[in-house]
Design a protein around this motif. Structure first.
Motif, PDB file in Angstrom:
ATOM      1  N   MET A 153      40.509   0.924  19.103  1.00 37.39           N
ATOM      2  CA  MET A 153      39.468   1.938  18.842  1.00 37.39           C
ATOM      3  C   MET A 153      40.133   3.222  18.332  1.00 37.39           C
ATOM      4  O   MET A 153      41.133   3.666  18.873  1.00 37.39           O
ATOM      5  CB  MET A 153      38.703   2.214  20.157  1.00 37.39           C
ATOM      6  CG  MET A 153      37.492   3.119  19.998  1.00 37.39           C
ATOM      7  SD  MET A 153      36.136   2.250  19.179  1.00 37.39           S
ATOM      8  CE  MET A 153      34.981   3.568  18.930  1.00 37.39           C
ATOM      9  N   HIS A 168      40.713   7.172  17.526  1.00 41.16           N
ATOM     10  CA  HIS A 168      40.460   8.440  18.237  1.00 41.16           C
ATOM     11  C   HIS A 168      39.326   9.196  17.521  1.00 41.16           C
ATOM     12  O   HIS A 168      39.299   9.238  16.276  1.00 41.16           O
ATOM     13  CB  HIS A 168      41.744   9.266  18.241  1.00 41.16           C
ATOM     14  CG  HIS A 168      41.681  10.463  19.142  1.00 41.16           C
ATOM     15  ND1 HIS A 168      40.999  11.607  18.775  1.00 41.16           N
ATOM     16  CD2 HIS A 168      42.184  10.683  20.373  1.00 41.16           C
ATOM     17  CE1 HIS A 168      41.099  12.490  19.767  1.00 41.16           C
ATOM     18  NE2 HIS A 168      41.822  11.946  20.742  1.00 41.16           N
ATOM     19  N   GLU A 185      38.611   9.744  13.522  1.00 44.79           N
ATOM     20  CA  GLU A 185      37.378   9.250  12.883  1.00 44.79           C
ATOM     21  C   GLU A 185      36.704  10.376  12.092  1.00 44.79           C
ATOM     22  O   GLU A 185      36.281  10.193  10.954  1.00 44.79           O
ATOM     23  CB  GLU A 185      36.433   8.715  13.959  1.00 44.79           C
ATOM     24  CG  GLU A 185      35.173   8.087  13.408  1.00 44.79           C
ATOM     25  CD  GLU A 185      34.204   7.712  14.516  1.00 44.79           C
ATOM     26  OE1 GLU A 185      33.616   8.623  15.136  1.00 44.79           O
ATOM     27  OE2 GLU A 185      34.027   6.514  14.761  1.00 44.79           O
ATOM     28  N   ARG A 240      38.860  -0.152  11.763  1.00 40.09           N
ATOM     29  CA  ARG A 240      39.395   0.401  13.012  1.00 40.09           C
ATOM     30  C   ARG A 240      38.306   0.545  14.071  1.00 40.09           C
ATOM     31  O   ARG A 240      38.492   1.207  15.092  1.00 40.09           O
ATOM     32  CB  ARG A 240      40.021   1.777  12.753  1.00 40.09           C
ATOM     33  CG  ARG A 240      41.190   1.780  11.779  1.00 40.09           C
ATOM     34  CD  ARG A 240      42.455   1.169  12.310  1.00 40.09           C
ATOM     35  NE  ARG A 240      42.896   1.716  13.581  1.00 40.09           N
ATOM     36  CZ  ARG A 240      43.473   2.904  13.741  1.00 40.09           C
ATOM     37  NH1 ARG A 240      43.674   3.685  12.692  1.00 40.09           N
ATOM     38  NH2 ARG A 240      43.847   3.313  14.937  1.00 40.09           N
ATOM     39  N   ASP A 241      37.165  -0.043  13.818  1.00 46.19           N
ATOM     40  CA  ASP A 241      36.060   0.011  14.769  1.00 46.19           C
ATOM     41  C   ASP A 241      35.497   1.420  14.914  1.00 46.19           C
ATOM     42  O   ASP A 241      34.967   1.796  15.962  1.00 46.19           O
ATOM     43  CB  ASP A 241      36.508  -0.533  16.142  1.00 46.19           C
ATOM     44  CG  ASP A 241      35.420  -1.330  16.813  1.00 46.19           C
ATOM     45  OD1 ASP A 241      34.407  -1.600  16.142  1.00 46.19           O
ATOM     46  OD2 ASP A 241      35.574  -1.664  18.011  1.00 46.19           O
ATOM     47  N   GLY A 242      35.650   2.211  13.848  1.00 53.17           N
ATOM     48  CA  GLY A 242      35.051   3.547  13.829  1.00 53.17           C
ATOM     49  C   GLY A 242      33.675   3.469  13.200  1.00 53.17           C
ATOM     50  O   GLY A 242      33.209   2.392  12.826  1.00 53.17           O
ATOM     51  N   ARG A 243      33.053   4.626  13.070  1.00 53.07           N
ATOM     52  CA  ARG A 243      31.701   4.676  12.492  1.00 53.07           C
ATOM     53  C   ARG A 243      31.745   5.540  11.244  1.00 53.07           C
ATOM     54  O   ARG A 243      32.113   6.717  11.304  1.00 53.07           O
ATOM     55  CB  ARG A 243      30.736   5.268  13.531  1.00 53.07           C
ATOM     56  CG  ARG A 243      29.296   5.342  13.077  1.00 53.07           C
ATOM     57  CD  ARG A 243      28.677   3.950  13.030  1.00 53.07           C
ATOM     58  NE  ARG A 243      27.232   4.023  12.899  1.00 53.07           N
ATOM     59  CZ  ARG A 243      26.582   4.069  11.721  1.00 53.07           C
ATOM     60  NH1 ARG A 243      27.256   4.075  10.597  1.00 53.07           N
ATOM     61  NH2 ARG A 243      25.259   4.108  11.697  1.00 53.07           N
ATOM     62  N   ASP A 296      48.900   7.670  15.820  1.00 55.82           N
ATOM     63  CA  ASP A 296      48.038   6.653  15.209  1.00 55.82           C
ATOM     64  C   ASP A 296      48.813   5.993  14.057  1.00 55.82           C
ATOM     65  O   ASP A 296      48.723   6.396  12.901  1.00 55.82           O
ATOM     66  CB  ASP A 296      46.756   7.338  14.703  1.00 55.82           C
ATOM     67  CG  ASP A 296      45.756   6.351  14.126  1.00 55.82           C
ATOM     68  OD1 ASP A 296      46.156   5.219  13.782  1.00 55.82           O
ATOM     69  OD2 ASP A 296      44.576   6.726  14.002  1.00 55.82           O
TER      70      ASP A 296
END
Ligand code: FEO
Length: 162
Positions: A1, A3, A7, A64-67, A113
């Motif tokens: 996930m 940070h 994001e 990266r499973d961000g939005r 990261d």
């Protein structure tokens, strides 16, 4: 996930790349109006490249499973004064983008990261190319001064970009 701060800054960069695409399309329209079809073609391809840069951020945030959060785009200028002024505005924008990429890189370092680090390296190199491309055209324009025949030669050269 990813940070939340990463994001946020990646989304800001996605917006900046979309704005660059918008700006260069406005420059392409300006060059069309000035009958500089080679410059217009070059800028149109530049606009397309920036849209591709934006999609790299779009995909990376998702991977990266961000939005992804899209933001509104500022209205680009309609007129750019002269060919040289337009190219100077382009270089100035690329320098601003370089600064943003460097800030992103620093934020990635702060959060350890590593995937973002590796992802951003491509953009660090790309910015060297982008600034050089704009600078080379500015150098040619400066060299010819007010010589219209010289301007047509540069225009013809830029028409060959594929
Ligand atoms: Fe995507 Fe020209 O910076």
């Amino acid at each position: 996930m990813i940070h939340p701060e990463m994001e946020k800054v990646l989304n800001d960069q996605l917006n900046a790349e979309l704005y660059a695409s918008h700006l260069y399309l406005a420059m392409s329209a300006y060059f069309e109006a000035e009958n500089l079809r080679g410059f217009a073609h070059w800028m149109r391809l530049q606009s397309k490249e920036e849209a591709e840069h934006a999609m790299k951020f779009f995909d990376f945030i998702n991977d990266r499973d961000g939005r992804v959060t899209l933001q509104s785009l500022a209205e680009p200028p309609r007129d750019f004064g002269s060919c040289l002024d337009a190219m100077n505005a382009s270089l100035e924008h690329e320098r601003k983008v370089t600064g943003m990429i460097e800030n992103l890189y620093r934020t990635a370092q702060q959060h350890s990261d590593y995937p973002s680090h590796v992802f951003l390296e491509w953009f660090v190199e790309e910015q060297v190319e982008e600034e050089k491309a704009a600078q080379d055209i500015i150098d040619d324009l400066t060299l010819i001064g007010d010589d219209k025949a010289g301007l047509l030669i540069i225009d013809g050269k830029l028409a060959d970009r594929s």
